[in-house]
Design a protein around this motif. Structure first.
Motif, short mmCIF file in Angstrom:
data_model
loop_
_atom_site.label_atom_id
_atom_site.label_comp_id
_atom_site.label_asym_id
_atom_site.label_seq_id
_atom_site.Cartn_x
_atom_site.Cartn_y
_atom_site.Cartn_z
N TYR A 154 0.84 -1.19 0.00
CA TYR A 154 0.00 0.00 0.00
C TYR A 154 0.87 1.24 0.00
N GLY A 155 0.43 2.25 -0.74
CA GLY A 155 1.08 3.55 -0.70
C GLY A 155 0.64 4.30 0.55
N PHE A 156 1.00 5.57 0.62
CA PHE A 156 0.68 6.36 1.81
C PHE A 156 -0.82 6.46 2.04
N VAL A 157 -1.56 6.84 1.01
CA VAL A 157 -3.01 7.03 1.17
C VAL A 157 -3.70 5.71 1.51
N GLU A 158 -3.35 4.65 0.82
CA GLU A 158 -3.95 3.34 1.10
C GLU A 158 -3.62 2.88 2.52
N SER A 159 -2.40 3.16 2.98
CA SER A 159 -2.01 2.78 4.34
C SER A 159 -2.84 3.50 5.38
N VAL A 160 -3.06 4.79 5.17
CA VAL A 160 -3.85 5.57 6.12
C VAL A 160 -5.31 5.10 6.11
N VAL A 161 -5.85 4.84 4.92
CA VAL A 161 -7.24 4.35 4.82
C VAL A 161 -7.37 2.98 5.47
N ASN A 162 -6.40 2.10 5.23
CA ASN A 162 -6.42 0.78 5.86
C ASN A 162 -6.32 0.92 7.38
N GLY A 163 -5.44 1.79 7.85
CA GLY A 163 -5.32 2.02 9.29
C GLY A 163 -6.60 2.55 9.89
N ALA A 164 -7.25 3.48 9.20
CA ALA A 164 -8.52 4.02 9.69
C ALA A 164 -9.59 2.93 9.71
N GLY A 165 -9.65 2.13 8.65
CA GLY A 165 -10.64 1.05 8.60
C GLY A 165 -10.43 0.02 9.70
N VAL A 166 -9.20 -0.40 9.89
CA VAL A 166 -8.89 -1.39 10.93
C VAL A 166 -9.23 -0.84 12.31
N SER A 167 -8.85 0.40 12.56
CA SER A 167 -9.10 0.96 13.89
C SER A 167 -10.58 1.22 14.14
N ILE A 168 -11.31 1.59 13.12
CA ILE A 168 -12.76 1.75 13.27
C ILE A 168 -13.40 0.38 13.51
N GLY A 169 -12.92 -0.64 12.80
CA GLY A 169 -13.42 -2.00 13.04
C GLY A 169 -13.13 -2.47 14.46
#
Length: 191
Positions: A128-143
């Motif tokens: 994942y690039g920077f944006v994908e990493s941040v979105v994945n991090g946000a999704g995981v933490s919201i989950g």
């Protein structure tokens, strides 16, 4: 945009870090006794995971890969996570004393929460690039937050029920967690 939305939904619901990947079980079971405390822990985890994902992505791409030191990723990610957790702990201790006291020993446990490290490593594994990493991090933490708050709500209701003595305490909590994991399997067809 569509790909980012799929990453976020997939991370939060389909591949829920607690209920599908079984990472971050310690704070999930330990802090999920009251909804207020669970929501506070979830908020702290959101902050740490999103920032850790962003910093880990930048450090990995611009420092470790550039210097050929990719093999140090785990150590570097742990140091980044530990520093972020210290920042969150100092902030809560100064500005949100009741939440700091309610989280107790579980706040420093975010440092060793394998979910936080797992997200950083997953971002690298999936390139994942920077944006994908941040979105994945946000999704995981919201989950994670969804799972811990749901568990806290259920545990608050369980406290007022007549549960057989052999199931009181940890057994009913583990059974509940298992049933929640089965329920979250229903999201597998979503993506």
């Amino acid at each position: 945009m569509k790909e980012l939305l799929l990453i976020a939904i997939g991370s939060a619901l389909v591949n829920n870090v607690v209920l599908s990947q079984f990472l971050g079980i310690c704070p999930f079971l330990g802090v999920s006794k009251q909804v207020k405390t669970a929501a506070g822990m979830g908020t702290a985890v959101i902050f740490v995971i999103v920032l850790a994902s962003a910093l880990a992505s930048l450090i990995y791409d611009h420092v470790l890969v550039a210097l050929g030191l990719e093999y140090l990723q785990t150590i570097v990610f742990i140091l980044v996570i530990a520093a972020l957790v210290q920042f969150v702990e100092m902030f809560l201790k100064r500005y949100m004393v009741p939440l700091y006291q309610a989280l107790g020993v579980y706040l420093p446990l975010i440092t060793t929460n394998c979910a936080v490290l797992g997200v950083a490593l997953t971002n690298v594994q999936k390139s994942y690039g920077f944006v994908e990493s941040v979105v994945n991090g946000a999704g995981v933490s919201i989950g994670f937050t969804i799972a811990i708050v749901l568990m806290a709500g259920i545990r608050e209701k369980i406290a007022y029920n007549d549960i057989p003595r052999s199931f009181q305490g940890s057994p009913i909590v583990l059974i509940t967690a298992g049933l929640m994991a089965i329920a979250f399997c229903g999201f597998s067809g979503l993506i």
